[in-house]
Write a protein that holds these residues in place. Structure first.
Motif, PDB file in Angstrom:
ATOM      1  N   THR A  56       0.841  -1.192   0.000  1.00 22.94           N
ATOM      2  CA  THR A  56       0.000   0.000   0.000  1.00 22.94           C
ATOM      3  C   THR A  56       0.880   1.247   0.000  1.00 22.94           C
ATOM      4  N   VAL A  57       0.541   2.191  -0.863  1.00 22.62           N
ATOM      5  CA  VAL A  57       1.276   3.452  -0.970  1.00 22.62           C
ATOM      6  C   VAL A  57       0.342   4.593  -0.585  1.00 22.62           C
ATOM      7  N   ARG A  58       0.818   5.469   0.280  1.00 21.33           N
ATOM      8  CA  ARG A  58       0.094   6.688   0.658  1.00 21.33           C
ATOM      9  C   ARG A  58       1.066   7.849   0.547  1.00 21.33           C
ATOM     10  N   VAL A  59       0.558   9.009   0.228  1.00 24.71           N
ATOM     11  CA  VAL A  59       1.373  10.226   0.263  1.00 24.71           C
ATOM     12  C   VAL A  59       0.689  11.173   1.241  1.00 24.71           C
ATOM     13  N   ARG A  60       1.416  11.565   2.276  1.00 23.65           N
ATOM     14  CA  ARG A  60       0.903  12.467   3.308  1.00 23.65           C
ATOM     15  C   ARG A  60       1.912  13.586   3.515  1.00 23.65           C
ATOM     16  N   GLY A  62       3.404  15.379   1.473  1.00 22.16           N
ATOM     17  CA  GLY A  62       4.520  15.265   0.546  1.00 22.16           C
ATOM     18  C   GLY A  62       5.438  14.084   0.785  1.00 22.16           C
ATOM     19  N   GLU A  63       5.158  13.278   1.805  1.00 20.88           N
ATOM     20  CA  GLU A  63       5.998  12.123   2.117  1.00 20.88           C
ATOM     21  C   GLU A  63       5.305  10.850   1.641  1.00 20.88           C
ATOM     22  N   THR A  64       6.057   9.995   0.940  1.00 19.92           N
ATOM     23  CA  THR A  64       5.533   8.721   0.470  1.00 19.92           C
ATOM     24  C   THR A  64       5.701   7.690   1.571  1.00 19.92           C
ATOM     25  N   LEU A  65       4.592   7.060   1.950  1.00 22.13           N
ATOM     26  CA  LEU A  65       4.597   6.032   2.987  1.00 22.13           C
ATOM     27  C   LEU A  65       4.232   4.701   2.336  1.00 22.13           C
ATOM     28  N   ILE A  66       5.043   3.682   2.561  1.00 23.19           N
ATOM     29  CA  ILE A  66       4.822   2.373   1.951  1.00 23.19           C
ATOM     30  C   ILE A  66       4.692   1.342   3.068  1.00 23.19           C
TER      31      ILE A  66
END
Length: 125
Positions: A56-60, A62-66
């Motif tokens: 799962t990829v999220r961007v919060r 400006g930071e990409t969280l995997i």
């Protein structure tokens, strides 16, 4: 109109199947796609690998969280999809009821939407 039929089932049920049961279910799905194709209702589709292979990829901010796995814990997992062409929701639901894994889980039917045309430079909505 285009409708997406999302196939959900409990992966434990699939994992408990014998090799022959799994093969037979897949053959039923192939035959179903052939019928939908012959009637002009099947546009595309694809089964998915099990959720253990998901990322799962999220961007919060400006930071990409995997993270490994699906975002939400659910009783049924997304197993694949069919993109169908149907006159209306009633026909899409009728078509979805013939998708073999509906016996094991559920088929979520949603109308697909088109993105608006690309704006020209300097143009706003």
């Amino acid at each position: 109109m285009k409708y997406v039929a999302l196939v959900y089932y409990q992966e434990q049920i699939i994992n408990a199947m014998s090799e022959q049961e799994w093969y037979d279910l897949n053959q039923e799905c192939i035959a179903g796609v052939e019928r939908l194709s012959a009637s002009g209702n099947y546009l595309t589709g694809q089964p998915l690998q099990p959720t253990e292979t998901a990322t799962t990829v999220r961007v919060r901010d400006g930071e990409t969280l995997i993270s490994d796995g699906p975002f939400a814990e659910t009783k049924e997992q997304l197993a694949g999809f069919y993109l169908l062409e149907a006159r209306d929701l009633n026909e899409a639901l009728q078509l979805a009821s013939r998708i073999p894994p509906a016996r094991l889980g559920s088929i979520e039917v949603r109308p697909a939407r088109e993105l608006p045309p690309k704006a020209n430079a300097g143009e706003t909505a």
